[in-house]
Design a protein around this motif. Structure first.
Motif, PDB file in Angstrom:
ATOM      1  N   SER A 104       0.890  -1.154   0.000  1.00 41.75           N
ATOM      2  CA  SER A 104       0.000   0.000   0.000  1.00 41.75           C
ATOM      3  C   SER A 104       0.935   1.213   0.000  1.00 41.75           C
ATOM      4  N   GLU A 113      -5.479   3.744   3.219  1.00 38.53           N
ATOM      5  CA  GLU A 113      -4.599   2.572   3.251  1.00 38.53           C
ATOM      6  C   GLU A 113      -5.429   1.296   3.410  1.00 38.53           C
ATOM      7  N   TYR A 135       1.582  -3.437   4.320  1.00 41.70           N
ATOM      8  CA  TYR A 135       0.999  -2.178   4.754  1.00 41.70           C
ATOM      9  C   TYR A 135       2.148  -1.175   4.869  1.00 41.70           C
ATOM     10  N   ALA A 137       1.971   2.333   5.098  1.00 34.27           N
ATOM     11  CA  ALA A 137       1.357   3.640   5.330  1.00 34.27           C
ATOM     12  C   ALA A 137       2.395   4.722   5.572  1.00 34.27           C
TER      13      ALA A 137
END
Length: 199
Positions: A104, A113, A135, A137
């Motif tokens: 992401s 996200e 992930y 972010a």
């Protein structure tokens, strides 16, 4: 395709037939370990700018670069992210890719996200290419947190949020053993949010 997270279940004495590959090439599928397959918009036009001598920082300062992708990803709904990523994924599979890691990192907000990770979850359920989500972010600090990167990290690395993300993982979670951090001389906790979090 047989997902790696289930490889321990594979038994070679269960094979029902054999394929004679005499005179042919048998090769493993391609593994793409670093992609951002789910995103909104396009920055193809920036290649022309780079070819004429502009730097990435020039493009970034003019509103392009990652900031343009973040704006487009935030504007896109989950369905459009899913559909465009599915087209990209099908193209990769046609060329022999069997495993893809998808980061992401272009939403840069908890909501966006999670929207990206949900599109990845949907892609996993639909087709045979093994997808590994990360992930990311903390790809960069979003504009609304300019000058406050620690506040942004507190938001996107909150323990309840990371547990929510882990709970959506379809494969049994096998966390890596803690690794010695060479600079600090200490152990880093597995799964700690240092910018990326495998799911």
């Amino acid at each position: 395709f047989f997902p790696a997270c289930r490889f321990h279940q594979l038994r070679f004495d269960d094979v029902e037939f054999e394929i004679n590959a005499d005179g042919r090439l048998v090769t493993p599928g391609f593994v793409d370990p670093h992609t951002h397959l789910v995103f909104g918009g396009s920055r193809e036009h920036e290649m022309t700018r780079k070819a004429t001598g502009e730097t990435y920082l020039d493009i970034l300062k003019s509103g392009g670069g990652i900031n343009a992708t973040v704006r487009a990803t935030r504007k896109a709904d989950e369905e459009s992210l899913y559909q465009t990523a599915l087209r990209r994924l099908n193209l990769a599979a046609m060329h022999g890719t069997t495993t893809i890691e998808i980061k992401s990192g272009y939403g840069l907000s908890v909501e966006d996200e999670l929207k990206m990770l949900e599109a990845i979850r949907r892609l996993r359920a639909l087709q045979p290419v093994e997808l590994v989500a990360t992930y990311l972010a903390a790809h960069t600090t979003p504009p609304e947190f300019a000058g406050r990167p620690d506040a942004y990290l507190d938001e996107v690395c909150a323990a309840p949020l990371l547990r929510q993300i882990d709970d959506r993982n379809p494969c049994q979670r096998r966390r890596p053993k803690p690794l010695a951090h060479p600079a600090a001389g200490r152990l880093d906790a597995p799964g700690a949010c240092h910018g990326a979090h495998a799911v």
